[in-house]
Design an enzyme around this catalytic site. Structure first.
Site, PDB file in Angstrom:
ATOM      1  N   LYS A 112       0.864  -1.184   0.000  1.00  0.00           N
ATOM      2  CA  LYS A 112       0.000   0.000   0.000  1.00  0.00           C
ATOM      3  C   LYS A 112       0.894   1.227   0.000  1.00  0.00           C
ATOM      4  O   LYS A 112       1.680   1.448   0.933  1.00  0.00           O
ATOM      5  CB  LYS A 112      -0.918   0.010   1.219  1.00  0.00           C
ATOM      6  CG  LYS A 112      -1.803   1.254   1.250  1.00  0.00           C
ATOM      7  CD  LYS A 112      -2.393   1.485   2.631  1.00  0.00           C
ATOM      8  CE  LYS A 112      -2.983   2.898   2.708  1.00  0.00           C
ATOM      9  NZ  LYS A 112      -3.361   3.247   4.093  1.00  0.00           N
ATOM     10  N   GLY A 173      -7.632   9.293  10.416  1.00  0.00           N
ATOM     11  CA  GLY A 173      -7.862   9.318  11.858  1.00  0.00           C
ATOM     12  C   GLY A 173      -8.891  10.311  12.330  1.00  0.00           C
ATOM     13  O   GLY A 173      -9.102  10.465  13.537  1.00  0.00           O
ATOM     14  N   ALA A 199      -9.327   5.857   5.034  1.00  0.00           N
ATOM     15  CA  ALA A 199      -9.174   7.017   5.926  1.00  0.00           C
ATOM     16  C   ALA A 199     -10.489   7.761   6.096  1.00  0.00           C
ATOM     17  O   ALA A 199     -11.201   8.048   5.135  1.00  0.00           O
ATOM     18  CB  ALA A 199      -8.101   7.985   5.436  1.00  0.00           C
ATOM     19  N   GLY A 200     -10.787   8.078   7.356  1.00  0.00           N
ATOM     20  CA  GLY A 200     -11.924   8.929   7.678  1.00  0.00           C
ATOM     21  C   GLY A 200     -13.144   8.239   8.232  1.00  0.00           C
ATOM     22  O   GLY A 200     -14.031   8.884   8.773  1.00  0.00           O
ATOM     23  N   ASN A 221      -8.301   1.741  10.472  1.00  0.00           N
ATOM     24  CA  ASN A 221      -7.509   1.382  11.647  1.00  0.00           C
ATOM     25  C   ASN A 221      -8.026   2.124  12.881  1.00  0.00           C
ATOM     26  O   ASN A 221      -8.554   1.524  13.809  1.00  0.00           O
ATOM     27  CB  ASN A 221      -6.037   1.693  11.403  1.00  0.00           C
ATOM     28  CG  ASN A 221      -5.117   1.251  12.547  1.00  0.00           C
ATOM     29  OD1 ASN A 221      -3.928   1.482  12.495  1.00  0.00           O
ATOM     30  ND2 ASN A 221      -5.635   0.618  13.582  1.00  0.00           N
ATOM     31  N   THR A 222      -7.913   3.458  12.865  1.00  0.00           N
ATOM     32  CA  THR A 222      -8.260   4.238  14.049  1.00  0.00           C
ATOM     33  C   THR A 222      -9.706   4.034  14.475  1.00  0.00           C
ATOM     34  O   THR A 222     -10.008   4.004  15.672  1.00  0.00           O
ATOM     35  CB  THR A 222      -7.999   5.729  13.793  1.00  0.00           C
ATOM     36  OG1 THR A 222      -6.657   5.904  13.340  1.00  0.00           O
ATOM     37  CG2 THR A 222      -8.204   6.540  15.062  1.00  0.00           C
TER      38      THR A 222
END
Length: 270
Positions: A112, A173, A199-200, A221-222
């Protein structure tokens, strides 16, 4: 006599294909920000993810033999590892990191790519991303690439030879959810490679919305690791991805300005 209804997701007719390999799960997860390796393992298992991304600049997968090894909880014989270039701010650093991953993982070529342009927003540096993508594709890597939500950029990355394009939904995040669904939809409609939101995402409904738009998958992830109960949130994300994908395949009803009775009065007896 009862009958069992099998959905496309249960019958192996709806699989995500990445670099020629088929996956049942359309949820990809990261390994950062967890309390410890045991919580990492539990959350990943609860998510049902089969592809797990690893930040080589922040995670030990063997380059530091005296430190705990992440591969002890995500063994490569069970998961597809997706080394990423998180923390890289130049094309050169990103390319170097991918080549290190190939060495550490015995010729592994699936990576990635992300090249960041700003420490505050973590938005991608598109010029550097395009440059690194060209180098890595020419070097034989299978590149999944983090990008902004610009349809033109997404098409350029596809034309370079990236095997998947991963536009952000919102800053990394942030948990803000999909801020510009129309751009994401345009990217999907004009792409011949898998499109995965990266993301987001903040909660399961965000993941479901991404899938309802027609995304091929979501990487996060976050949203899981920063939840009060990461393992429970991982389970929720799994369900959100599955529900959103089924809703997309089913085809939603048209939106209307006025009411439409569920039970029409035509043909009633009184």
């Amino acid at each position: 006599m009862s009958s069992v209804i099998t959905t496309p997701l249960e019958s192996n007719h709806d699989e995500l294909v990445i670099a020629g390999k088929r996956y049942r799960s359309r949820l990809l997860v990261g390994t950062g920000k967890y309390r410890d390796l045991e919580q990492t393992r539990e959350a990943i298992e609860a998510s049902g993810a089969e592809i797990v991304t690893v930040a080589l600049r922040r995670t030990n997968i063997g380059q530091n033999p005296d430190e705990p090894n992440l591969l002890s909880v995500i063994p490569p014989d069970r998961y597809t590892l997706l080394p990423n270039t998180a923390g890289c701010y130049t094309a050169e650093d990103a390319v170097r990191t991918c080549r290190l991953a190939r060495e550490l993982l015995d010729g592994h070529t699936l990576v990635k790519l992300e090249v960041l342009g700003d420490e505050k927003t973590l938005f991608p540096d598109i010029v550097a991303t395009l440059s690194a993508a060209k180098t890595l594709v020419n070097d034989g890597f299978d590149v999944m690439v983090y990008s902004n939500d610009d349809p033109i950029t997404a098409k350029r990355l596809e034309e370079i030879g990236c095997i998947a394009v991963m536009p952000l939904a919102a800053p990394i995040g942030s948990g803000l959810g999909i801020r510009n669904p129309y751009n994401i939809l345009s990217i999907i409609e004009n792409s011949q490679v898998p499109i995965l939101v990266d993301a987001g995402v903040g909660t399961a409904s965000d993941a479901a919305i991404a899938m309802e738009l027609g995304c091929d998958g979501v990487l996060m992830n976050t949203a899981i690791a920063a939840a009060s109960d990461p393992v429970l949130m991982a389970s929720a994300m799994k369900k959100g991805i599955e529900a959103g994908r089924e809703a997309f395949l089913a085809g939603r009803m048209p939106k209307k300005r006025y009411a439409s009775a569920s039970s029409p009065i035509d043909g009633t007896f009184f």
